[in-house]
Design an enzyme around this catalytic site. Structure first.
Site, PDB file in Angstrom:
ATOM      1  N   ARG A 199     107.148  10.761  48.274  1.00  0.00           N
ATOM      2  CA  ARG A 199     107.987   9.552  48.285  1.00  0.00           C
ATOM      3  C   ARG A 199     109.436   9.844  48.670  1.00  0.00           C
ATOM      4  O   ARG A 199     109.950  10.910  48.394  1.00  0.00           O
ATOM      5  CB  ARG A 199     107.940   8.879  46.910  1.00  0.00           C
ATOM      6  CG  ARG A 199     106.627   8.184  46.664  1.00  0.00           C
ATOM      7  CD  ARG A 199     106.532   7.632  45.274  1.00  0.00           C
ATOM      8  NE  ARG A 199     106.405   8.682  44.277  1.00  0.00           N
ATOM      9  CZ  ARG A 199     106.275   8.464  42.980  1.00  0.00           C
ATOM     10  NH1 ARG A 199     106.261   7.233  42.528  1.00  0.00           N
ATOM     11  NH2 ARG A 199     106.141   9.473  42.141  1.00  0.00           N
ATOM     12  N   ASP A 244     104.057  14.976  45.935  1.00  0.00           N
ATOM     13  CA  ASP A 244     104.753  13.682  45.923  1.00  0.00           C
ATOM     14  C   ASP A 244     105.540  13.550  47.219  1.00  0.00           C
ATOM     15  O   ASP A 244     106.482  14.304  47.466  1.00  0.00           O
ATOM     16  CB  ASP A 244     105.697  13.633  44.703  1.00  0.00           C
ATOM     17  CG  ASP A 244     106.251  12.237  44.451  1.00  0.00           C
ATOM     18  OD1 ASP A 244     106.207  11.399  45.374  1.00  0.00           O
ATOM     19  OD2 ASP A 244     106.728  12.001  43.327  1.00  0.00           O
TER      20      ASP A 244
HETATM   21  N1  LIG Z   1      98.203  10.644  45.640  1.00  0.00           N
HETATM   22  C1  LIG Z   1      97.996  10.051  44.466  1.00  0.00           C
HETATM   23  N2  LIG Z   1      98.765   9.008  44.132  1.00  0.00           N
HETATM   24  C2  LIG Z   1      98.553   8.452  42.926  1.00  0.00           C
HETATM   25  C3  LIG Z   1      97.571   8.903  42.020  1.00  0.00           C
HETATM   26  N3  LIG Z   1      97.613   8.133  40.908  1.00  0.00           N
HETATM   27  C4  LIG Z   1      98.603   7.234  41.118  1.00  0.00           C
HETATM   28  N4  LIG Z   1      99.169   7.416  42.333  1.00  0.00           N
HETATM   29  C5  LIG Z   1     100.303   6.737  42.952  1.00  0.00           C
HETATM   30  O1  LIG Z   1     101.447   7.177  42.248  1.00  0.00           O
HETATM   31  C6  LIG Z   1     102.465   6.212  42.332  1.00  0.00           C
HETATM   32  C7  LIG Z   1     103.007   6.001  40.923  1.00  0.00           C
HETATM   33  O2  LIG Z   1     103.533   7.216  40.518  1.00  0.00           O
HETATM   34  P1  LIG Z   1     103.431   7.835  39.080  1.00  0.00           P
HETATM   35  O3  LIG Z   1     103.405   9.326  39.263  1.00  0.00           O
HETATM   36  O4  LIG Z   1     102.301   7.175  38.297  1.00  0.00           O
HETATM   37  O5  LIG Z   1     104.701   7.412  38.346  1.00  0.00           O
HETATM   38  P2  LIG Z   1     106.158   7.604  38.862  1.00  0.00           P
HETATM   39  O6  LIG Z   1     106.441   6.405  39.712  1.00  0.00           O
HETATM   40  O7  LIG Z   1     106.363   8.941  39.479  1.00  0.00           O
HETATM   41  O8  LIG Z   1     106.989   7.656  37.513  1.00  0.00           O
HETATM   42  P3  LIG Z   1     107.305   6.517  36.486  1.00  0.00           P
HETATM   43  O9  LIG Z   1     108.577   5.883  36.971  1.00  0.00           O
HETATM   44  O10 LIG Z   1     107.476   7.207  35.203  1.00  0.00           O
HETATM   45  O11 LIG Z   1     106.156   5.559  36.501  1.00  0.00           O
HETATM   46  C8  LIG Z   1     101.845   4.988  42.976  1.00  0.00           C
HETATM   47  O12 LIG Z   1     102.231   4.974  44.340  1.00  0.00           O
HETATM   48  C9  LIG Z   1     100.347   5.255  42.861  1.00  0.00           C
HETATM   49  O13 LIG Z   1      99.605   4.680  43.918  1.00  0.00           O
HETATM   50  C10 LIG Z   1      96.774  10.008  42.418  1.00  0.00           C
HETATM   51  O14 LIG Z   1      95.915  10.507  41.688  1.00  0.00           O
HETATM   52  N5  LIG Z   1      97.022  10.542  43.645  1.00  0.00           N
END
Ligand SMILES: Nc1nc2c(ncn2[C@@H]2O[C@H](COP(=O)(O)OP(=O)(O)OP(=O)(O)O)[C@@H](O)[C@H]2O)c(=O)[nH]1
Ligand SMILES: [Zn+2]
Length: 202
Positions: A128, A126
Site C-alpha cells: 500500500r 504490504d
Molecule cells: N494480500 C492480502 N490482503 C489481505 C488479507 N487479509 C486482508 N487483506 C487486505 O488487507 C487490507 C486491510 O489491512 P489490515 O492488515 O487488515 O489492517 P491495516 O489496514 O493494516 O491496519 P488497521 O488500520 O489496524 O486496520 C485490506 O485491503 C484487505 O483487503 C490477506 O490475507 N492477504
C-alpha cells in the site's frame, strides 16, 4: 499531485448522514471516497480512519479478517464524536488486488500465513501507498488527525506524506475463530499493536 476532486453528495448511513466526496487518481484511474461527518475543517485534530478496501470483509461479511467490523466501528465512533472522516482507499488486498488476494487466500487454505502467501505470489507483504491521502485531506481542510488504527506503518506513512498524526486510537474489533491466526500474524510479522484485553468480550 494526481488525486483530484470529482463530485460529492449526501450518503445516509445507519449511524447518520455523511458527506461522500469522490476523488480520482488520474495516474492510476482508481476512484477513492472520503466519508465526512460534521465539521472537520476547523483546525482541530480530526478523528480519522484510512480504510483499505476489502470487498470480502466490507461487503461480503467475511470472517477471515477484521476489516468489515473495523469499518462499521470507525463510522460509528465518528458519529458518536460528532465529526470525523474515513478515507475509503481502493487498495484491495493490501495493494495486490482482489484476484491476487483470492490466490493468497488459497495458499492460506493450504497452510501459509498472510505474509508468506503474498511472498509466494511474488509480492511484498504490504504494497500500500498512503501518499494519496495528503491531497484528499488537504482538499477537505484537514491538517491534523487522531488516527484509528493498530498499524504503526500507517502512522509513519501518513506523517511521511505530510499529515500530522497527533494520536493513534486503537481499533480492535471483530476477532473470531476464523481470523485468530490472521490477527496473530499481523501482530508478529506486520507489527500491528493489539492486545487481547482491548478486544470486546464475545
Ligand atoms: N494480500 C492480502 N490482503 C489481505 C488479507 N487479509 C486482508 N487483506 C487486505 O488487507 C487490507 C486491510 O489491512 P489490515 O492488515 O487488515 O489492517 P491495516 O489496514 O493494516 O491496519 P488497521 O488500520 O489496524 O486496520 C485490506 O485491503 C484487505 O483487503 C490477506 O490475507 N492477504
Ligand atoms: Zn479484510
Amino acid at each position: 499531485m494526481s488525486v483530484q476532486f470529482v463530485a460529492e453528495s449526501k450518503l445516509p448511513m445507519p449511524w447518520g448522514v455523511f458527506r461522500m466526496v469522490g476523488f480520482e487518481d488520474t495516474a492510476t484511474g482508481k476512484e477513492h471516497v472520503a466519508l465526512v461527518y460534521g465539521e472537520i475543517a476547523d483546525g482541530q485534530p480530526v478523528l480519522a480512519r484510512l480504510h483499505s478496501e476489502c470487498l470480502t470483509g466490507d461487503a461480503l461479511f467475511s470472517l477471515r479478517c477484521d476489516c468489515g467490523f473495523q469499518l462499521q466501528e470507525a463510522l460509528r465512533r465518528i458519529t458518536e464524536e460528532g465529526a470525523g472522516v474515513l478515507l475509503y482507499l481502493r487498495q484491495e488486498g493490501r495493494g495486490i488486488g482482489l484476484l491476487n488476494k483470492i490466490r493468497a487466500y488459497h495458499l492460506q487454505d493450504e497452510g501459509a500465513d498472510t505474509v508468506e502467501a503474498n511472498e509466494r505470489l511474488g509480492f511484498a507483504a504490504d504494497m500500500r501507498d498512503y501518499s494519496l491521502c495528503l491531497p484528499m485531506l488537504r482538499y477537505l481542510g484537514v491538517e491534523q488527525v487522531r488516527l484509528m488504527t493498530n498499524n504503526p506503518r500507517k502512522v509513519k506513512a501518513l506523517e511521511a506524506a505530510g499529515v500530522q498524526v497527533v494520536e493513534r486510537v486503537p481499533l480492535q474489533v471483530g476477532k473470531n475463530r476464523h481470523n485468530e491466526q490472521y490477527l496473530e500474524t499481523k501482530m508478529d510479522k506486520l507489527g500491528h499493536m493489539m492486545t487481547d484485553s482491548h478486544f470486546p468480550k464475545t
